[in-house]
Design a protein around this motif. Structure first.
Motif, mmCIF file in Angstrom:
data_model
loop_
_atom_site.group_PDB
_atom_site.id
_atom_site.type_symbol
_atom_site.label_atom_id
_atom_site.label_comp_id
_atom_site.label_asym_id
_atom_site.label_seq_id
_atom_site.Cartn_x
_atom_site.Cartn_y
_atom_site.Cartn_z
ATOM 1 N N CYS A 324 0.837 -1.208 0.000
ATOM 2 C CA CYS A 324 0.000 0.000 0.000
ATOM 3 C C CYS A 324 0.871 1.258 0.000
ATOM 4 N N ARG A 325 0.254 2.412 -0.196
ATOM 5 C CA ARG A 325 0.995 3.663 -0.334
ATOM 6 C C ARG A 325 1.802 4.009 0.910
ATOM 7 N N GLU A 326 1.306 3.673 2.087
ATOM 8 C CA GLU A 326 2.000 4.026 3.326
ATOM 9 C C GLU A 326 3.101 3.045 3.709
ATOM 10 N N SER A 327 3.278 1.998 2.918
ATOM 11 C CA SER A 327 4.309 1.007 3.200
ATOM 12 C C SER A 327 5.684 1.657 3.214
ATOM 13 N N GLY A 328 6.594 1.091 4.011
ATOM 14 C CA GLY A 328 7.960 1.588 4.062
ATOM 15 C C GLY A 328 8.867 1.017 2.995
ATOM 16 N N LEU A 329 8.350 0.169 2.105
ATOM 17 C CA LEU A 329 9.161 -0.323 0.996
ATOM 18 C C LEU A 329 9.635 0.840 0.134
ATOM 19 N N ASP A 330 10.832 0.710 -0.416
ATOM 20 C CA ASP A 330 11.287 1.677 -1.401
ATOM 21 C C ASP A 330 10.208 1.844 -2.468
ATOM 22 N N GLY A 331 9.879 3.104 -2.814
ATOM 23 C CA GLY A 331 8.748 3.375 -3.698
ATOM 24 C C GLY A 331 8.834 2.671 -5.037
ATOM 25 N N ALA A 332 9.999 2.678 -5.665
ATOM 26 C CA ALA A 332 10.149 2.043 -6.972
ATOM 27 C C ALA A 332 9.965 0.532 -6.865
ATOM 28 N N LEU A 333 10.505 -0.066 -5.804
ATOM 29 C CA LEU A 333 10.339 -1.510 -5.619
ATOM 30 C C LEU A 333 8.884 -1.867 -5.346
ATOM 31 N N ARG A 334 8.198 -1.053 -4.565
ATOM 32 C CA ARG A 334 6.787 -1.318 -4.271
ATOM 33 C C ARG A 334 5.961 -1.290 -5.556
ATOM 34 N N ARG A 335 6.171 -0.281 -6.374
ATOM 35 C CA ARG A 335 5.410 -0.189 -7.632
ATOM 36 C C ARG A 335 5.729 -1.354 -8.559
ATOM 37 N N ARG A 336 6.988 -1.774 -8.555
ATOM 38 C CA ARG A 336 7.373 -2.911 -9.406
ATOM 39 C C ARG A 336 6.697 -4.193 -8.943
ATOM 40 N N LEU A 337 6.669 -4.420 -7.646
ATOM 41 C CA LEU A 337 5.989 -5.595 -7.112
ATOM 42 C C LEU A 337 4.507 -5.572 -7.471
ATOM 43 N N LEU A 338 3.881 -4.413 -7.313
ATOM 44 C CA LEU A 338 2.456 -4.291 -7.632
ATOM 45 C C LEU A 338 2.193 -4.601 -9.099
ATOM 46 N N GLU A 339 2.994 -4.005 -9.971
ATOM 47 C CA GLU A 339 2.804 -4.230 -11.406
ATOM 48 C C GLU A 339 2.969 -5.703 -11.764
ATOM 49 N N ASN A 340 4.017 -6.323 -11.230
ATOM 50 C CA ASN A 340 4.255 -7.736 -11.530
ATOM 51 C C ASN A 340 3.143 -8.615 -10.975
ATOM 52 N N ALA A 341 2.669 -8.296 -9.760
ATOM 53 C CA ALA A 341 1.616 -9.103 -9.151
ATOM 54 C C ALA A 341 0.317 -8.982 -9.939
ATOM 55 N N ARG A 342 -0.049 -7.763 -10.323
ATOM 56 C CA ARG A 342 -1.304 -7.580 -11.071
ATOM 57 C C ARG A 342 -1.242 -8.225 -12.445
ATOM 58 N N ALA A 343 -0.037 -8.319 -12.991
ATOM 59 C CA ALA A 343 0.126 -8.948 -14.303
ATOM 60 C C ALA A 343 0.255 -10.470 -14.211
ATOM 61 N N GLY A 344 0.225 -10.996 -12.998
ATOM 62 C CA GLY A 344 0.374 -12.430 -12.798
ATOM 63 C C GLY A 344 1.773 -12.928 -13.043
ATOM 64 N N GLU A 345 2.767 -12.026 -12.919
ATOM 65 C CA GLU A 345 4.152 -12.376 -13.223
ATOM 66 C C GLU A 345 5.039 -12.440 -11.983
ATOM 67 N N LEU A 346 4.437 -12.340 -10.803
ATOM 68 C CA LEU A 346 5.233 -12.336 -9.578
ATOM 69 C C LEU A 346 5.210 -13.712 -8.926
ATOM 70 N N ALA A 347 6.382 -14.290 -8.765
ATOM 71 C CA ALA A 347 6.510 -15.568 -8.061
ATOM 72 C C ALA A 347 7.126 -15.306 -6.694
ATOM 73 N N VAL A 348 6.590 -15.950 -5.673
ATOM 74 C CA VAL A 348 7.131 -15.856 -4.318
ATOM 75 C C VAL A 348 7.521 -17.266 -3.894
ATOM 76 N N ARG A 349 8.783 -17.460 -3.618
ATOM 77 C CA ARG A 349 9.324 -18.787 -3.330
ATOM 78 C C ARG A 349 9.645 -18.923 -1.854
ATOM 79 N N ASN A 350 9.243 -20.036 -1.268
ATOM 80 C CA ASN A 350 9.572 -20.327 0.127
ATOM 81 C C ASN A 350 10.920 -21.044 0.147
#
Length: 492
Positions: A324-350
């Motif tokens: 979200c906007r108030e997150s402490g993540l670096d702004g560019a990284l946050r937007r990149r994660l959002l874009e990748n997630a909405r596009a179905g291109e984000l993988a999260v590995r355990n």
């Protein structure tokens, strides 16, 4: 029930707890935004000494930290920290951040002061200007920082302490003692200890730290973050170990997660395989008579409805707030994660090997970050922050410190096999860099970030493209998913 005379808050517990994520991802702006909605905002208490020192060296934009430090109950301590770390206008590009004292068993007044003030400032700013509830999240694994960190948060009137990544059996007693400004300590695990009866501790003497004894503090409630009904029952068995509630975390949650029970098995993708033994028996937890929240894959109205039907007080939500906007993540990284997630291109590995702490750790696979094998291989191995170092008994009887993410030859000289270092990422530096505070050096080197997120991204459905913390709260609590009432007070 709250301990008699402990001064516990009387407000009813929240339905929604915002997760205390990463290093500075759950910072004070996010926790404050959630608390303003009437739910529990939580700041991450991990490595706040580094966060405060580096933000001051960046010039403290907006003057927020200096405003908090001006209210710290020992002006002398605040002045010492400002003199050491504050740089008007910020460091010039390429100038490295000044280091902070590393954690250790030997008492260090400067380290204790910085830790206490950093936790005070983060909670103070999260609580400033409203009467909502704010909590702080700690990792039990980082034992050597806990007493001073908790005391600093309590000086700022924190409402809840949440603790995971271990067994927080000594934390209730720590909170009791610190509420009265009494000296307090907890045990610190030392590897290869020859004498089973020898106890190593980390502690804080509030009066010695501040130079005086203020009025008694309000004791915060403790929520233990666990992934097993067996551990919940163990903690609930005695008033000396009993928390005021539990957060039950599933393997889907971001960050660290508990390893599978029994022999570790890896699936086709190299991730740990969880089975029926890893499922929490919610009926057994409910029978303990303490409130509990479900975490991991519950960041939707349907997730809240399922939790309430199972007898939970509510849910803890992390990843939705991390983006979200108030997150402490670096702004560019946050937007990149959002874009990748909405596009179905984000993988999260355990990843079972990435964390030096030994727990499986969720890594968002983003090129250019430490999830990228080329970036990881190119990073010089070093351990200059050391929050995840393990104390160990050296052959000469002295205490040493080691980390599987440190240089391989150093780790081997400290008595461990080289295999322990394989695949390990430097979480300390990577997570600090993800918040835009990574170390930079005069030769142009900058620490690469490491990104963590939960593995269930369904929370994005129904949220605006660039959403706020209030949007997350409204989405999770929307009446389409559940009919909400007022929860009864903790333990009643």
């Amino acid at each position: 029930m709250p301990r008699p005379g402990a001064g516990a808050p009387v407000s009813p517990p929240p339905v929604l707890i915002q997760g205390g994520m990463g290093v500075a991802v759950s910072g004070w702006p996010l926790a404050r935004a959630v608390a303003l909605t009437g739910q529990l905002g939580v700041v991450s208490g991990t490595a706040l000494d580094v966060v405060l020192a580096r933000r001051l060296q960046r010039g403290d934009p907006g003057g927020h930290l200096r405003r908090a430090l001006a209210c710290f109950p020992s002006p002398e301590i605040a002045e010492r920290i400002l003199a050491r770390y504050f740089v008007p206008g910020g460091l010039a590009p390429g100038v490295p951040y000044r280091p902070v004292p590393r954690l250790g068993l030997r008492p260090n007044a400067a380290r204790a002061e910085l830790t206490a003030v950093a936790n005070y400032a983060e909670v103070f700013l999260a609580k400033e200007g409203h009467d909502g509830q704010v909590g702080v999240n700690y990792l039990e694994k980082i034992q050597m920082a806990t007493p001073a960190a908790v005391y600093g948060a309590m000086l700022a009137s924190v409402d809840y302490v949440l603790m995971g990544a271990g067994i927080p059996s000594e934390i209730p007693g720590l909170l009791d003692a610190l509420a009265g400004h009494r000296p307090a300590e907890i045990s610190v695990t030392v590897a290869e200890e020859a004498d089973a009866d020898e106890r190593h501790t980390a502690g804080v003497d509030p009066v010695e730290l501040l130079g005086h004894a203020p009025a008694p503090l309000r004791r915060p409630r403790l929520l233990a973050i666990v992934s097993s009904h067996v551990l919940a029952a163990y903690l609930a068995r005695s008033p000396h170990t009993r928390p005021e509630g539990f957060v039950l975390e599933s393997p889907l949650a971001g960050g660290h997660s508990a390893p599978p029970r029994g022999r570790l098995r890896l699936g086709d993708t190299g991730e740990p395989v969880y089975g029926p033994r890893d499922e929490v028996d919610l009926a057994k937890v409910a029978a303990l008579g303490l409130p509990f929240w479900l975490a991991g894959g519950h960041g939707t109205p349907g997730g809240l409805a399922r939790a309430l039907e199972a007898g939970a007080t509510g849910v803890q939500v992390g990843s939705a707030f991390a983006l979200c906007r108030e997150s402490g993540l670096d702004g560019a990284l946050r937007r990149r994660l959002l874009e990748n997630a909405r596009a179905g291109e984000l993988a999260v590995r355990n990843d079972p090997a990435a964390s030096p702490a030994g727990f499986p750790f969720k890594i968002a696979e983003v090129p250019g970050t430490l999830s990228d094998e080329d970036v990881h291989a190119a990073r010089p191995r070093l351990c200059d922050l050391g929050h995840l170092r393990t104390p160990y008994r050296r052959p000469d009887g002295a205490i040493g410190y080691r980390c599987p993410a440190e240089p391989v030859d150093q780790h081997v000289r400290k008595g461990r096999p080289a295999e322990d270092t394989e695949g390990r990422r430097c979480l300390c530096n990577g997570l600090v860099a993800a918040a835009g505070l990574g170390q930079r050096r005069s030769d142009g080197y900058q620490e690469p970030p490491l990104l963590t997120l939960g593995q269930d991204l369904d929370f994005l459905r129904g949220l605006p493209e660039d959403y706020s913390a209030a949007d997350v709260v409204a989405r999770v609590l929307s009446p389409g998913g559940a009919v909400l009432g007022t929860a009864s007070p903790c333990g009643e």
